[in-house]
Write a protein that holds these residues in place. Sequence first.
Motif, mmCIF file in Angstrom:
data_model
loop_
_atom_site.group_PDB
_atom_site.id
_atom_site.type_symbol
_atom_site.label_atom_id
_atom_site.label_comp_id
_atom_site.label_asym_id
_atom_site.label_seq_id
_atom_site.Cartn_x
_atom_site.Cartn_y
_atom_site.Cartn_z
ATOM 1 N N MET A 1 0.843 -1.166 0.000
ATOM 2 C CA MET A 1 0.000 0.000 0.000
ATOM 3 C C MET A 1 0.889 1.230 0.000
ATOM 4 S SD MET A 1 -3.115 1.181 2.468
ATOM 5 C CE MET A 1 -3.839 -0.372 2.246
ATOM 6 N N PHE A 2 0.568 2.194 -0.836
ATOM 7 C CA PHE A 2 1.313 3.436 -0.935
ATOM 8 C C PHE A 2 0.919 4.338 0.207
ATOM 9 C CE2 PHE A 2 1.531 7.808 -2.554
ATOM 10 C CZ PHE A 2 2.856 7.861 -2.910
ATOM 11 N N PRO A 20 5.780 2.388 -4.184
ATOM 12 C CA PRO A 20 5.129 1.078 -4.078
ATOM 13 C C PRO A 20 5.798 0.015 -4.945
ATOM 14 C CG PRO A 20 3.847 2.500 -5.480
ATOM 15 C CD PRO A 20 4.965 3.349 -4.913
ATOM 16 N N ASN A 21 6.633 0.434 -5.877
ATOM 17 C CA ASN A 21 7.305 -0.507 -6.764
ATOM 18 C C ASN A 21 8.597 -1.044 -6.146
ATOM 19 O OD1 ASN A 21 7.663 -1.880 -9.316
ATOM 20 N ND2 ASN A 21 9.250 -0.376 -9.753
ATOM 21 N N SER A 23 9.916 0.232 -2.984
ATOM 22 C CA SER A 23 9.890 0.488 -1.534
ATOM 23 C C SER A 23 11.000 1.409 -1.051
ATOM 24 C CB SER A 23 9.940 -0.826 -0.748
ATOM 25 O OG SER A 23 8.828 -1.613 -1.066
ATOM 26 N N PHE A 69 -0.087 -4.035 -10.833
ATOM 27 C CA PHE A 69 -0.279 -3.981 -9.390
ATOM 28 C C PHE A 69 -1.695 -4.382 -9.015
ATOM 29 C CE2 PHE A 69 3.225 -1.194 -10.286
ATOM 30 C CZ PHE A 69 4.098 -1.407 -9.243
ATOM 31 N N GLU A 70 -1.849 -4.910 -7.805
ATOM 32 C CA GLU A 70 -3.167 -5.226 -7.259
ATOM 33 C C GLU A 70 -3.848 -3.923 -6.827
ATOM 34 O OE1 GLU A 70 -4.491 -8.318 -6.999
ATOM 35 O OE2 GLU A 70 -2.702 -9.219 -7.887
ATOM 36 N N HIS A 72 -5.247 -3.122 -4.037
ATOM 37 C CA HIS A 72 -4.861 -2.671 -2.697
ATOM 38 C C HIS A 72 -3.484 -2.004 -2.704
ATOM 39 C CE1 HIS A 72 -2.055 -6.027 -1.930
ATOM 40 N NE2 HIS A 72 -2.935 -6.760 -2.583
ATOM 41 N N ASP A 73 -2.625 -2.335 -3.673
ATOM 42 C CA ASP A 73 -1.313 -1.691 -3.778
ATOM 43 C C ASP A 73 -1.423 -0.262 -4.294
ATOM 44 O OD1 ASP A 73 0.102 -3.956 -2.942
ATOM 45 O OD2 ASP A 73 0.148 -4.762 -4.995
#
Length: 81
Positions: A1-2, A20-21, A23, A69-70, A72-73
Amino acid sequence: MFQDTLVKVNSKERKQVECPNCSRKDIGKIGVNQYYCWNCFIELSIVKGRLSLHQVEEDGSLTSLDDLFEDHDLTYRESTS
């Protein structure tokens, strides 16, 4: 999660953003709700509480990375810790 966090710098608050990619926190602000990761070279935009990721191509065009990405991400959440 961002998410981003507020950090005190010389008695001023500043947002510290994590990619988010990769971290990493090598993120620069390039516009209103727009950021750039200097580690993996992607542009991040926040639109209506959702993160949108784009790769910057050699010709300057943007290619969406959202499908990698999902959901939630890509949810944007502010943090004050």
